[in-house]
Every structure is written in structure tokens, then in C-alpha cells.
Design an enzyme around this catalytic site. Structure first.
Site, mmCIF file in Angstrom:
data_model
loop_
_atom_site.group_PDB
_atom_site.id
_atom_site.type_symbol
_atom_site.label_atom_id
_atom_site.label_comp_id
_atom_site.label_asym_id
_atom_site.label_seq_id
_atom_site.Cartn_x
_atom_site.Cartn_y
_atom_site.Cartn_z
ATOM 1 N N LYS A 116 0.809 -1.219 0.000
ATOM 2 C CA LYS A 116 0.000 0.000 0.000
ATOM 3 C C LYS A 116 0.842 1.269 0.000
ATOM 4 C CE LYS A 116 -4.263 -1.726 2.128
ATOM 5 N NZ LYS A 116 -3.977 -3.147 2.055
ATOM 6 N N GLU A 200 -2.688 6.482 8.285
ATOM 7 C CA GLU A 200 -3.313 7.512 7.479
ATOM 8 C C GLU A 200 -4.517 8.120 8.184
ATOM 9 O OE1 GLU A 200 -4.067 5.365 3.897
ATOM 10 O OE2 GLU A 200 -6.056 4.717 4.522
ATOM 11 N N HIS A 234 -14.622 -3.484 8.451
ATOM 12 C CA HIS A 234 -13.872 -3.270 7.211
ATOM 13 C C HIS A 234 -14.090 -4.372 6.176
ATOM 14 C CE1 HIS A 234 -11.919 -0.071 9.421
ATOM 15 N NE2 HIS A 234 -11.510 -0.930 10.321
ATOM 16 N N ARG A 296 -6.998 -7.876 -9.541
ATOM 17 C CA ARG A 296 -7.718 -9.128 -9.814
ATOM 18 C C ARG A 296 -9.189 -8.810 -9.992
ATOM 19 N NH1 ARG A 296 -10.327 -9.251 -5.072
ATOM 20 N NH2 ARG A 296 -9.227 -8.750 -3.148
#
Length: 643
Positions: A116, A200, A234, A296
């Protein structure tokens, strides 16, 4: 086009890929583990190859065995599905080194988006907006804590190699940062073998909107957006396309950002660019930021197919075979609205605990497309994700599509295991969701109302008893004769509570039932049973278990009056494994004083970690399991001293 491909996956995605490939005249090879010998994807395939044990590391993660299976069967290409090896660049290189085609992006593209932090840096260079945060290499806890201070709380700690909500923690104040960091790293190390994290900014009213992209290695197009904001911990629960409240200006901006992201890495095949959106002031083109790119096919790809009329698997095969993009951007349009609900075997009231069991009954209504990798008679295995199906609907408007979803969920019939059907149904009827006012915190805020179990009505108990006694069939088939007493008693239990029922059979087409204080009349009219004034719902019987398919499925146990067990309250002295799994850690020691809610052990099952807590205050009398032990459901792990 290929003559034969191998699908390096299992379950519903393997079946999904086969459906399209076989319709194109392409033969399919399945691979399977010990646990999947009789699986649906094996039965669907033209050929099937056994590749190892039940554990993914012994089968579906064995790239060498999969490549050898492809070579041995003459397959020309390998489709990875999603999960397992689908985003493993080393596997891609091994496939190509064996002279085979990987149906997906290049190893280089996967590597660029695999971590990431590196992906965010690359996206900034490509002009794609990125969430404020720290994505550097310094993993010292003090440095990360300082970065969080600079960003400003609340912040998200996220595993750089993460996905599916694993290795992610929300931290709302500095005092909680250190423990959250340890927890996120531990989970990331288990799930991905990499405990590096990034930090973040946490968006106050976030929406999760993603863009479906497709590239041919040089050029890319986007197939519009999907809203995946309805999440629990999540993890996506219900997805839809297009996003409610989306403006043409913002759709264009997000679509262009997605295309820039794909073209920046020379992307080939189907991919998804995920964005976090600040919806506190509506949807604005200056308030969306790149989160990650999934290199994907996504689980939720059917909603995009429903609104565009595109078969994304067909596109994957055609582009991998060397064809150019089947359509250009100006050819793509949105038709109506679509939803996808993820149907799982899980015990919602027990904290969404993944469940196992044999499916005694499985039926989907005509209103939906049901992508499923299981059939009636199949077993939900503890080794893999407990998904039963993806229930997908389409309609001309969002309101119509959502009403169709609600009806389809009500009419879906699953017997043999607990499911999240009632939870999905409650979400489909949630006023905020119905109005399109969604964000990723919706489920968490309203969780108590959403997880309430449907309560059975007297007519449901009667339906269960009628089927268990054989009173739905003609009397002679049910064991009654002209000389036998036409009065019976039966006891059924639901949710641990038993109730006595008495029936007076007045003839082949009429019965009078007493259920507590309620008097219920069952009558057969024109061949159909009417119970308590309503048509009798469908009922499935498996041994002593009877499932009434109303209110999303009500499971009763029929108790033999000659063999009744008074039962006992739950034993708070013993902490048991709620499902088969691996004991990851044990924190209890003999003689240790514990408080109610203390974590005594961690069980790893269904690809997740589950904390096992003390049910009361007490002293540990005995520790019955050790880290690394594989245990069955119900195995005693820790015993407390008697009170």
C-alpha cells in the site's frame, strides 16, 4: 482463444469462471484439496486434479502443484480467481516460465500495487489523489506514533500487505496507539507474513467507492463505480452499482483517476481502484482519495456486470488470449441499478462467528442471480471462507432493485447451518440505507437493531410440528388409521427454549393446534395448507432438525417426549473452542486469577483470529490446550475452579 484453462481456485469464483469459459467453448480444469473432493467446482469441471491437503498451504497456495496440474492436463492458461495466489507476482512469473498464460496482470503491475505504501507513492506521481498519511519505511513505534500525531487523530493503522480488513485498526486517541499497533502487526504477521504498517487520516463520514477498470496492457477503460460502504469491521456486506448520490462530474473525475492508475502500471485485465470518499458534504470531486488497487477480479464484480451488460470473465479471457479491449469508453453505459449481498454461514448474534455444517437444503428465488460454490448436501468447511452465495439483483431504479433484493433475501432458503440472512434482510430494510444515506459506520452505529433474531410465531411452530409428525401428508401416510386416536403431542425447541404443542386431527384436511395460549387452525384448501390464516411456508426436515423457511429461516429441534433432556445452563467453568481451528495463543496459567471478559486464548479459524474470553471472574484450575494445537469444536481449552 484458449482451448483449455485451469482455474487455480475453489468455491463460487471457480464455478463463476467455469460458467463463462465453458459457454465460450473453453474446457476447464479444476484443482481440489482433500476437503473439496466432492465440491461443486470439481463436479462442474471437464477435468479435476487433486493437489493436496485441506489446509490452503497444502493445496490452493501450492503454485508448483497447480502449474504441474496445468501442464499435465494440457491447459494453456491459468485463471487465479481471487484470494489465494491471485495477487502473487512470484506465481505469475512461475506460470509464464512454464510456458503458460496467466489470466491477469503482469507480475510487475501486481508488485507495484501490492504494498500500500509504494502504491500510494506511485499514484501521487500519476496524479491520483491520495489520503494524507505516513507510508514510509521507518517502522519504529515511536516514529509511527509521531506520524499519527502529525496527521491528527483519529487515524487508521493498516498493514501494507493487507486486505479484507486484516491488520487494520482505528485509533481515536494517542493513548491507544501502542496497543493498536501491536494488535495490527500481530494480525498482519499471521495473515500476510509481513507486519509492516502505514498510518493515514481517518475520514469522519467515509464512503468506500471503487472504480472497475480494465486494461489491455497499454490502454484502459473504466466500467463506472461500485459503492461498498456497507461494511462490518472493514469487510464488505452489501455492494451496489452505481453509487447513490453520484454526480456526473464526480463520476468522470473518479473514472479518469482509475484509468490513470491502471495505465500508470501498464495494467492488463480486470482490476479495481478503491477510493475513500468524504461524504460529510455530499459527493464532491475534490473529496476522494486513492486507498489501494486490487489487481484481480473482485468478489462484487457481478453488480458491474448487471449495470453494463459486460461479462468481465469473458473480457479477461479475450484480452489474455491477445485480443484488444472489447469496448471503448464511449461504448460503455449504465443501465439501471444492482445490488449484491454476501450470504455467509455465520452466527450473527454470537458476534458473526463463522459457522460450519452440512447444507440440508439450499434454494434461491427467481428474482436473483445466485453465484454459489455449494449445493444442498455440501459441507461448509472450517478450512475456507464460509460464503454460501452472492445474491445479486438488478432493477431499473435503485428503489426497485433494493425492493427486489429484500424480497430475494426473504425467499432464499438455507437449511443445515446458521446464516446472516436475517441480518442482510434488516440491512435491506434500513431506512438510512434505503434513502442512500450510507457510510462505512452505518452498521456499527445500528448494530443492535440489525442483529436481532426474528422471533417465531405460533404458526411457525405448528408448521415445524406438522412436518415432523408427518401431518402434511395424507393421514394414512402419517401413521393414523380410523381406529387410532387422532390426538398427538409434540415438543419443539427454538433458541434453547422448548414449547409443548397439542394437535386434534379432525380429518384429512383440518387440524386444531394448541400452542401455549394460542389456538391455531390448519386447513388444507385446494391442495394447499393454510396455517393460522396464512399459507404454510416451505419446511425442510433433517433428522430431528426442522427448518421453516419464513422470517429468513427458523430452525427447530423436535424433542421426543420419551427422550427429553432437561438440559443445563451453560457451563461458565469451561472455555471451549466454538469451532474447529488452530490454537494460536494461550494467555491463561494454572492458578491465575481472571476477570470476566479477560482474553484467555486465541483461536485461528476461517482465516480469522477469535479471542476466547472468561465468562466470569475466577481462578484458572487447568489449561487444557497449548499454542499450536489443532482442536475440534467444543474442545475444552481452559477450566476455571468451581465457584
Amino acid at each position: 482463444m484458449f482451448d483449455k484453462i485451469l482455474i487455480a481456485n475453489r468455491g463460487e469464483i471457480a464455478c463463476r469462471v467455469m460458467e463463462t469459459a465453458q459457454s465460450m467453448g473453453v474446457a476447464c480444469v479444476a484443482v481440489y484439496s482433500d476437503a473439496d473432493v466432492s465440491a461443486k467446482h470439481v463436479a462442474m469441471a471437464d477435468e479435476a486434479v487433486h493437489i493436496g491437503g485441506a489446509a490452503p498451504a497444502e493445496s490452493y497456495l501450492r503454485g508448483d502443484a497447480i502449474i504441474e496440474a496445468a501442464r499435465r492436463t494440457g491447459a494453456q492458461a491459468i485463471h487465479p480467481g481471487y484470494g489465494f495466489l491471485s495477487e502473487n507476482p512470484d506465481f505469475v512469473e512461475a506460470v509464464e516460465a512454464a510456458g503458460l498464460t496467466f489470466i491477469g496482470p503482469s507480475a510487475d503491475a501486481i508488485r507495484k500495487m501490492g504494498l500500500k505504501d509504494a502504491a500510494k507513492a506511485l499514484m501521487e506521481k500519476a496524479g491520483v489523489p491520495v489520503v494524507p498519511g505516513y507510508h514510509g519505511d521507518n517502522q519504529d513505534p515511536e516514529h509511527l506514533s509521531g506520524a499519527a500525531d502529525a496527521i491528527g487523530y483519529p487515524v487508521l493503522i493498516k498493514a501494507v500487505a493487507g486486505g479484507g480488513g486484516k491488520g487494520m485498526r482505528l485509533v481515536e486517541k494517542p493513548a491507544d496507539f501502542a496497543s493498536a499497533l501491536d494488535s495490527a502487526r500481530g494480525e498482519a504477521r499471521t495473515a500476510f507474513g509481513n507486519d509492516a504498517v502505514l498510518v493515514e487520516k481517518y475520514v469522519a463520514k467515509p464512503r468506500h467507492i471503487e472504480v472497475q477498470v480494465f486494461g489491455d496492457g497499454t490502454h484502459a477503460v473504466h466500467l463506472f463505480e461500485r459503492d461498498c460502504s456497507l461494511q462490518r469491521r472493514h469487510q464488505k456486506v452489501i455492494e451496489e452499482a452505481p453509487a447513490p448520490g453520484m454526480t456526473e462530474e464526480m463520476r468522470a473525475a473518479m473514472g479518469q483517476a482509475g484509468v490513470r492508475a491502471a495505465e500508470a502500471i501498464g495494467y492488463k485485465g480486470a482490476g479495481t481502484v478503491e477510493f475513500i470518499v468524504d461524504a460529510s458534504d455530499g459527493l464532491r470531486p475534490d473529496r476522494f482519495w486513492f486507498m489501494e488497487m486490487n489487481t484481480r477480479l473482485q468478489v462484487e464484480h457481478p453488480v458491474t456486470e448487471a449495470i453494463t451488460g459486460v461479462d468481465l470473465v469473458e473480457w479477461q479471457l479475450r484480452v489474455a488470449a491477445g485480443e484488444s479491449l472489447p469496448m471503448q469508453q464511449e461504448d460503455l453505459t449504465i443501465d439501471g441499478h444492482a445490488f449484491e449481498a454476501r450470504l455467509y454461514a455465520e452466527d450473527v448474534p454470537k458476534g458473526f462467528l463463522p459457522a460450519t455444517g452440512t447444507l440440508t437444503h439450499l434454494e434461491f428465488p427467481w428474482q436473483c442471480r445466485a453465484d454459489s460454490g455449494v449445493r444442498a448436501g455440501d459441507t461448509i468447511s472450517p478450512w475456507y471462507d464460509p460464503m454460501i452465495a452472492k445474491v445479486v439483483v438488478h432493477g431499473p431504479t435503485r428503489a426497485v432493485a433494493l425492493a427486489t433484493l429484500s424480497r430475494a433475501l426473504q425467499d432464499t432458503q438455507v437449511g443445515g447451518t446458521v446464516t446472516n440472512l436475517a441480518f442482510l434482510g434488516a440491512l435491506a430494510r434500513h431506512q438510512g440505507f434505503m434513502s442512500g444515506d450510507v457510510d462505512t459506520g452505518l452498521i456499527g452505529r445500528d448494530i443492535d437493531a440489525l442483529v436481532q433474531d426474528p422471533a417465531p410465531e405460533p404458526r411457525h411452530k405448528v408448521a415445524a410440528a406438522m412436518m415432523s409428525l408427518g401431518l402434511v401428508e395424507p393421514l394414512e401416510d402419517a401413521g393414523f388409521t380410523l381406529w387410532a386416536p387422532l390426538h398427538r403431542a409434540v415438543q419443539v425447541a427454538w433458541g434453547g427454549e422448548a414449547v409443548d404443542l397439542d394437535v386434534q386431527v379432525e380429518g384429512p384436511d383440518r387440524q386444531i393446534w394448541q400452542v401455549g395460549e394460542a389456538r391455531i387452525v390448519s386447513e388444507r384448501r385446494q391442495g394447499e395448507w393454510i396455517v393460522g390464516g396464512q399459507p404454510m411456508p416451505a419446511v425442510s426436515v433433517s433428522g430431528s432438525t426442522v427448518t421453516v423457511f419464513d422470517a429468513y429461516g427458523l430452525e427447530f429441534e423436535v424433542i421426543d417426549p420419551l427422550d427429553r433432556d432437561a438440559g443445563a445452563a451453560g457451563d461458565t467453568n469451561v472455555i471451549e473452542a466454538p469451532m474447529p481451528g488452530l490454537v494460536k495463543a494461550v494467555f491463561a496459567e494454572q492458578g491465575q486469577a481472571v476477570k470476566e471478559g479477560d482474553r484467555l486464548a486465541i483461536l485461528e479459524a476461517m482465516k480469522m483470529e477469535h479471542s476466547l474470553l472468561a465468562a466470569r471472574d475466577g481462578v484458572v484450575a487447568e489449561v487444557l490446550a497449548s499454542a499450536g494445537s489443532q482442536v475440534e469444536a467444543g474442545a475444552a481449552l481452559v477450566r476455571l475452579e468451581e465457584e
